[in-house]
Each structure stands twice: as C-alpha cells, then as structure tokens.
Design a protein around this motif. Structure first.
Motif, PDB file in Angstrom:
ATOM      1  N   ARG A 187       9.546  -7.550   6.475  1.00 24.85           N
ATOM      2  CA  ARG A 187       8.430  -7.540   5.538  1.00 24.85           C
ATOM      3  C   ARG A 187       7.139  -6.976   6.152  1.00 24.85           C
ATOM      4  O   ARG A 187       6.165  -6.746   5.438  1.00 24.85           O
ATOM      5  CB  ARG A 187       8.182  -8.943   4.984  1.00 24.85           C
ATOM      6  CG  ARG A 187       9.381  -9.519   4.230  1.00 24.85           C
ATOM      7  CD  ARG A 187       8.968 -10.503   3.179  1.00 24.85           C
ATOM      8  NE  ARG A 187       8.346  -9.859   2.035  1.00 24.85           N
ATOM      9  CZ  ARG A 187       7.809 -10.549   1.006  1.00 24.85           C
ATOM     10  NH1 ARG A 187       7.831 -11.876   1.015  1.00 24.85           N
ATOM     11  NH2 ARG A 187       7.259  -9.911   0.003  1.00 24.85           N
ATOM     12  N   TRP A 188       7.132  -6.748   7.471  1.00 19.73           N
ATOM     13  CA  TRP A 188       5.937  -6.184   8.096  1.00 19.73           C
ATOM     14  C   TRP A 188       5.642  -4.786   7.556  1.00 19.73           C
ATOM     15  O   TRP A 188       4.502  -4.468   7.222  1.00 19.73           O
ATOM     16  CB  TRP A 188       6.104  -6.141   9.612  1.00 19.73           C
ATOM     17  CG  TRP A 188       4.912  -5.582  10.333  1.00 19.73           C
ATOM     18  CD1 TRP A 188       4.808  -4.376  10.956  1.00 19.73           C
ATOM     19  CD2 TRP A 188       3.636  -6.215  10.495  1.00 19.73           C
ATOM     20  NE1 TRP A 188       3.556  -4.211  11.510  1.00 19.73           N
ATOM     21  CE2 TRP A 188       2.823  -5.334  11.242  1.00 19.73           C
ATOM     22  CE3 TRP A 188       3.112  -7.446  10.095  1.00 19.73           C
ATOM     23  CZ2 TRP A 188       1.502  -5.629  11.589  1.00 19.73           C
ATOM     24  CZ3 TRP A 188       1.802  -7.750  10.429  1.00 19.73           C
ATOM     25  CH2 TRP A 188       1.003  -6.852  11.171  1.00 19.73           C
ATOM     26  N   ALA A 189       6.671  -3.968   7.463  1.00 17.16           N
ATOM     27  CA  ALA A 189       6.475  -2.619   6.909  1.00 17.16           C
ATOM     28  C   ALA A 189       6.002  -2.703   5.463  1.00 17.16           C
ATOM     29  O   ALA A 189       5.180  -1.888   5.012  1.00 17.16           O
ATOM     30  CB  ALA A 189       7.768  -1.819   7.008  1.00 17.16           C
ATOM     31  N   GLU A 190       6.480  -3.699   4.742  1.00 11.93           N
ATOM     32  CA  GLU A 190       6.045  -3.892   3.358  1.00 11.93           C
ATOM     33  C   GLU A 190       4.572  -4.271   3.306  1.00 11.93           C
ATOM     34  O   GLU A 190       3.817  -3.781   2.453  1.00 11.93           O
ATOM     35  CB  GLU A 190       6.912  -4.973   2.710  1.00 11.93           C
ATOM     36  CG  GLU A 190       6.695  -5.148   1.224  1.00 11.93           C
ATOM     37  CD  GLU A 190       7.567  -6.247   0.637  1.00 11.93           C
ATOM     38  OE1 GLU A 190       7.253  -6.702  -0.490  1.00 11.93           O
ATOM     39  OE2 GLU A 190       8.532  -6.681   1.297  1.00 11.93           O
ATOM     40  N   LEU A 191       4.127  -5.137   4.240  1.00 10.16           N
ATOM     41  CA  LEU A 191       2.712  -5.496   4.303  1.00 10.16           C
ATOM     42  C   LEU A 191       1.855  -4.259   4.563  1.00 10.16           C
ATOM     43  O   LEU A 191       0.835  -4.048   3.889  1.00 10.16           O
ATOM     44  CB  LEU A 191       2.466  -6.530   5.398  1.00 10.16           C
ATOM     45  CG  LEU A 191       0.973  -6.761   5.732  1.00 10.16           C
ATOM     46  CD1 LEU A 191       0.266  -7.458   4.583  1.00 10.16           C
ATOM     47  CD2 LEU A 191       0.798  -7.527   7.037  1.00 10.16           C
ATOM     48  N   LEU A 192       2.232  -3.445   5.532  1.00 10.03           N
ATOM     49  CA  LEU A 192       1.444  -2.258   5.848  1.00 10.03           C
ATOM     50  C   LEU A 192       1.330  -1.343   4.634  1.00 10.03           C
ATOM     51  O   LEU A 192       0.253  -0.784   4.366  1.00 10.03           O
ATOM     52  CB  LEU A 192       2.064  -1.504   7.021  1.00 10.03           C
ATOM     53  CG  LEU A 192       2.114  -2.249   8.371  1.00 10.03           C
ATOM     54  CD1 LEU A 192       2.722  -1.351   9.445  1.00 10.03           C
ATOM     55  CD2 LEU A 192       0.731  -2.720   8.788  1.00 10.03           C
ATOM     56  N   ASP A 193       2.409  -1.210   3.891  1.00 15.33           N
ATOM     57  CA  ASP A 193       2.369  -0.376   2.692  1.00 15.33           C
ATOM     58  C   ASP A 193       1.456  -0.998   1.632  1.00 15.33           C
ATOM     59  O   ASP A 193       0.695  -0.290   0.955  1.00 15.33           O
ATOM     60  CB  ASP A 193       3.782  -0.185   2.149  1.00 15.33           C
ATOM     61  CG  ASP A 193       3.837   0.873   1.054  1.00 15.33           C
ATOM     62  OD1 ASP A 193       3.432   2.014   1.304  1.00 15.33           O
ATOM     63  OD2 ASP A 193       4.282   0.537  -0.067  1.00 15.33           O
ATOM     64  N   ASP A 194       1.518  -2.316   1.498  1.00 12.23           N
ATOM     65  CA  ASP A 194       0.647  -2.997   0.535  1.00 12.23           C
ATOM     66  C   ASP A 194      -0.827  -2.849   0.923  1.00 12.23           C
ATOM     67  O   ASP A 194      -1.692  -2.639   0.061  1.00 12.23           O
ATOM     68  CB  ASP A 194       1.003  -4.485   0.449  1.00 12.23           C
ATOM     69  CG  ASP A 194       2.299  -4.739  -0.305  1.00 12.23           C
ATOM     70  OD1 ASP A 194       2.787  -3.815  -0.978  1.00 12.23           O
ATOM     71  OD2 ASP A 194       2.832  -5.867  -0.210  1.00 12.23           O
ATOM     72  N   VAL A 195      -1.130  -2.975   2.213  1.00 15.29           N
ATOM     73  CA  VAL A 195      -2.510  -2.823   2.671  1.00 15.29           C
ATOM     74  C   VAL A 195      -2.987  -1.401   2.424  1.00 15.29           C
ATOM     75  O   VAL A 195      -4.095  -1.177   1.910  1.00 15.29           O
ATOM     76  CB  VAL A 195      -2.620  -3.201   4.167  1.00 15.29           C
ATOM     77  CG1 VAL A 195      -3.968  -2.763   4.735  1.00 15.29           C
ATOM     78  CG2 VAL A 195      -2.433  -4.699   4.357  1.00 15.29           C
ATOM     79  N   ASN A 196      -2.173  -0.431   2.775  1.00 13.50           N
ATOM     80  CA  ASN A 196      -2.581   0.967   2.598  1.00 13.50           C
ATOM     81  C   ASN A 196      -2.801   1.313   1.129  1.00 13.50           C
ATOM     82  O   ASN A 196      -3.630   2.176   0.807  1.00 13.50           O
ATOM     83  CB  ASN A 196      -1.526   1.894   3.204  1.00 13.50           C
ATOM     84  CG  ASN A 196      -1.551   1.880   4.721  1.00 13.50           C
ATOM     85  OD1 ASN A 196      -2.599   1.684   5.330  1.00 13.50           O
ATOM     86  ND2 ASN A 196      -0.395   2.067   5.349  1.00 13.50           N
TER      87      ASN A 196
END
Length: 533
Positions: free
Chosen positions: A200-209
């Motif tokens: 889910r870390w990659a998902e967080l980065l995408d959500d932040v961006n």
C-alpha cells in the motif's frame, strides 16, 4: 541513521509525551498596555550597527523586540552576548523575547538555504519528498527535538517569557504540499502503526501525488501531525513553567503540513501570512488571500495570544504602504499583537515614518472593535479536505465585494458560502451538506453541485453577484460602488470597517437600509464608520 525499532520507540515515546503534556499550563504573555501591541523581530547586531534604529522603532510604538539566537541546535550568539544585548534594549525601554529556529529554514529546492551567518550544516537528516528529492527544515529525525530541548535551560536564563518556534514549525516545503517525511524509517513506522501492508506504500504515494482523500492520505497526515505536535509538546514541557512556547504557522498552514491547529489552542501563535514582497501582495487577490489565511487561523486561537507575521522578504521588497496596509488585516481578524520582521537585515528605516501613524490609527480602531464578532451574509470556510489534501488557493476574492462576511467553523445555515475546489469535491462526495447556505464554487471542476452557484473568481463576476445580493440586504450595510473593498460589519457597535484595496484614493458610499454614508479613504487605507441607530 537510526534503526527502524529505534525510530518506532522514539515515536511511541513522543506519543506518550503528547498525552502527558496536552494540558500543561504556561506563563501568560507579558502585558504591554492597550488592546494592540507592536513588536519587531530585529537582529541584535542591527541595533549595534545602527544606534539610531532603536529610538526610531521605539518612537513608532514598538514595545517588544524579539531576538534570535538558537538555530537548528546551534548558538548564533552566546548567552553572555544575549544578556548584554537584552540589558541594552531594556535600558532603551524595550521588553525582549526570543525566537528559535528549531528545524531550519524550509527550503524550496534540494540545496540547503544559506540564510544565516554562523550557522553551519549540523548533520541532521534531510526530509524526503514522495519523488525522492530531499529538503532541509521540514522533517523531524533524532536528534533535532532533543537538541532543541537541551538549549532551553540556557534560554531560561534570559527570562524571555515567550519563545516562538519560528521559520514555520512545519513538515511541508510549501503551503501547497502534503507534508511528512517519506524516508524509509517514516515509511516503516507508518505502515506498522496503521496496519497497512507493504504494497500500500506505492498506493499512498500515488494518492499524495494526485491529492486523493483516502484512508491512506488521512492516516499519513494524521501521523505527521502527531509527530510535529509531539515535538512541540516535548519542547513545551521543557520550557514550562518559566517560558511559554509559541508556534509560527505557515501561510494557510494546517494538517497537510503536519500542523493540527487544535493542538495549539491556548499557546501563543503567529498566524500565517505569505505575501512578503510587493509582487504577490499587490494584486487584490494577494490581499484577500492574506486576510483569508489570517481569518482561518484565528478560528483556533484567542485574540490575546495571536501575533501577526508581518514580514518583508527580501527586506527591501515590501513597500512601506503595503506593509502598513497589513495592519488592517490584524484589526479585522482581531490579532492583538503585530510583529514586524525581515530576517537578519532590517527593512528600510524609512518605513517607520509610514508605519508609525498607521500603527497609531489602527490601534485606535482596534480599541473600538476588539472582541466583537464579524457578521455578514458571505461565509468564509476552509474545510477538512482543504486542510488535508488541498492546495492553498482559497476562494478568497469574495472578501473584496464590499459586502460583510463572517467566518464559519461549520457549514452555515444561511448566506453564501465560498468553497475551495477541494471542499466542493467534499460536497460532491456527500461529506459536506448545506444547512441552508448557498454554496459558491469556481466553474470547470468537472461536476455540478445541485443548488450551488458556479462563479468565476474575478471581480466582474463577483460584482455581478453583488448586484443580485444587495437587493435583499435591508439590515446589513454594504459598499455601493463596484470598487474592491473589504467591508467588515460589527452590528453590536453598529460600526463598519472599510478597507480600500486599491492603490488610488476612493470615496465610497456605505448603504444601510435607507441611509447612505460617504467614506473617503487613501490608497490601501481603512477606517471605521459608526452608524446611527
């Protein structure tokens, strides 16, 4: 580098401190007489290099000088030098307090800013952004908090009463960024604390961006707020009871920068301003943006504990008339303490000739309206989505319509509420609902809100709306002319404060029912008009 286990242990200890210190009592800010007080943050060497500066500042009405000496865990001046400087300023009639720079000046590039002489790289870890770039001044790693705590006993010997954490105690490089440090240690702590899988870390980065309002971004911002608050309260506990610790909030500063504003209620607070030179401040929206940010922050802090951030940067790039006009923002928002600053280099001494009469005038107006509630049909609102994942572009220009307004903590039951793009998204998602107010938002958002109005944020479109609204304003005053002006209404005193947002003199007409009253204002000036019953 610290181990993941060490990082987690430190985070848990900070969390315990957060709980223990949440209700600590602190020394009250020193009284200086009168509702409005004036302060100046000026480097100690500036007074030594220009002996006449102190007298000019004092004659203008400044009662307290703020000196900086502790930057990023390093001493810019020794305690002995500070004691000598404070003694000299006290002899000139000034009270003296202290400004610290606990994390360093936030940088807007990967280069460490060269902003303070005598401050050397201290080896502290830099913050990591979602794209892997690194920044100084916007992250907390050991030993930053501990080194700041270790400096506090020496500061107590100076008896400053208040110490402000300056250069924006925050975890975001700019007001538009979703903050927090995206390094491996913070990543591991975030995933474990919230029970998220590694994937889910990659998902967080995408959500932040992409600024998505999800369980991941909400948890990330909450963790950043916990971290910054814990650092503040650990320093606060070390300062108590001899010193109150105050916080300087960035322009539009809020949760997305790690600043959970409710955590700082009851402490001195410098409300966020952000237009430090003429270029960004000169447009009408530059002025309404500044007012919008200060009104937002004043939702959380008592007027007596509120300080301005009246800054010129670079020191000679904010003109004296523009700086003087910011005094009106503090009057309207009931910010009782005005602090002028420009870093190590003072702004031009000639500014004080313009500031002094403006300070006297605004202090007199403030005496009449202090503690009174702004009221009006236009509603200032900045909601959870804006505070969590939004940018800093509030729909602020409505403040220049010449119609009274008020600040809403919650969605209002009447009037017209002006929404950011992000809060408009919240309405579309069903998270915000009208309680009787009419929502106004910018057009071209890609969706339609039932019952709302799409109005471009420019003066011609807003004046067209004004022509509709004033037909029904029988018990509320307003400025008749289509001239950018702020109209603040205090019905308890039947008084109107009108601020001319143009750089030309204006004679405006305030209309209330069948009564029409003229008010003449110099460029960027304001005045109070008291209406008969």
């Amino acid at each position: 580098m610290i181990s993941r286990r060490g990082f987690l242990a430190g985070s848990l200890a900070a969390g315990a401190g957060l709980a223990l210190n949440s209700r600590l009592a602190f020394a009250a800010p020193p009284a200086s007489g009168g509702i409005r007080t004036f302060h100046a943050s000026i480097d100690m060497d500036a007074f030594k290099n220009d002996p006449a500066l102190a007298e000019e500042v004092r004659a203008a009405g400044v009662s307290r000088v703020w000196l900086a000496c502790f930057f990023e865990g390093q001493w810019h001046y020794t305690i002995e030098q500070m004691q000598e400087g404070i003694k000299a300023l006290n002899a000139l009639g000034f009270e003296v307090s202290i400004i610290n720079i606990p994390l360093g000046h936030p940088s807007f590039s990967q280069e460490t800013p060269d902003y303070m002489p005598k401050v050397q790289p201290n080896g502290w870890r830099r913050g990591v952004r979602p794209d892997g770039r690194t920044y100084s001044g916007v992250s907390i790693h050991p030993p930053a908090t501990q080194q700041n705590i270790e400096g506090i006993p020496k500061l107590k010997a100076l008896d400053p009463k208040i110490v402000f954490l300056d250069d924006d105690f925050r975890l975001a490089p700019s007001p538009d960024d979703i903050g927090g440090c995206f390094c491996n240690d913070h990543k591991a702590a975030y995933l474990q604390r919230n029970g998220f899988a590694e994937a889910r870390w990659a998902e967080l980065l995408d959500d932040v961006n992409n600024r998505r309002y999800t369980d991941l971004t909400k948890a990330w911002v909450n963790d950043a707020c916990d971290e910054l608050t814990a650092s503040f309260r650990a320093q606060q506990a070390a300062a108590a009871p001899e010193m109150a610790l105050g916080n300087m909030v960035m322009y539009m500063g809020c949760e997305k920068a790690g600043i959970r504003l409710v955590d700082y209620r009851g402490v001195p607070m410098r409300v966020g301003e952000g237009h430090f030179s003429d270029d960004p401040y000169a447009p009408v929206k530059g002025k309404t943006n500044e007012l919008f940010s200060v009104l937002f922050h004043r939702r959380y802090f008592a007027p007596e504990l509120s300080y301005s951030e009246t800054t010129a940067w670079p020191p000679d790039k904010l003109s004296a008339p523009n700086m003087a006009s910011k005094l009106t923002i503090s009057t309207i928002a009931d910010v009782r303490n005005q602090m002028f600053m420009s870093g190590i280099t003072p702004f031009p001494r000639t500014h004080w000739a313009v500031l002094a009469p403006a300070m006297k005038k605004q202090a007199a107006i403030h005496e009449k309206v202090a503690g009174l509630k702004l009221q009006g049909p236009l509603k200032h609102y900045w909601g959870e989505r804006s505070r969590t994942i939004g940018d800093s572009n509030g729909y602020s220009l409505f403040l220049a319509m010449g119609i009274p307004f008020e600040v809403s903590d919650e969605i209002a039951t009447d009037g017209w509420t002006f929404l950011s793009d992000w809060d408009a998204q919240a309405v579309q998602a069903g998270e915000l609902k009208s309680n009787g107010t009419t929502f106004v938002h910018r057009p071209n958002l890609g969706f339609t809100l039932e019952g709302a109005r799409e109005i471009k944020e420019d003066m011609p479109d807003l004046f067209a709306l004004k022509h509709e609204l004033v037909k029904n304003l029988t018990s509320v005053p307003y400025v008749e002319e289509d001239v950018p002006a702020v109209c603040a209404w205090y019905p308890e005193r039947r008084a109107v404060l009108v601020w001319n947002l143009t750089e030309q003199p204006q004679t405006l007409t305030v209309k209330l029912g069948d009564t029409r009253r003229p008010i003449s204002l110099a460029p960027l000036d304001s005045d109070l008009l008291e209406l008969q019953s």
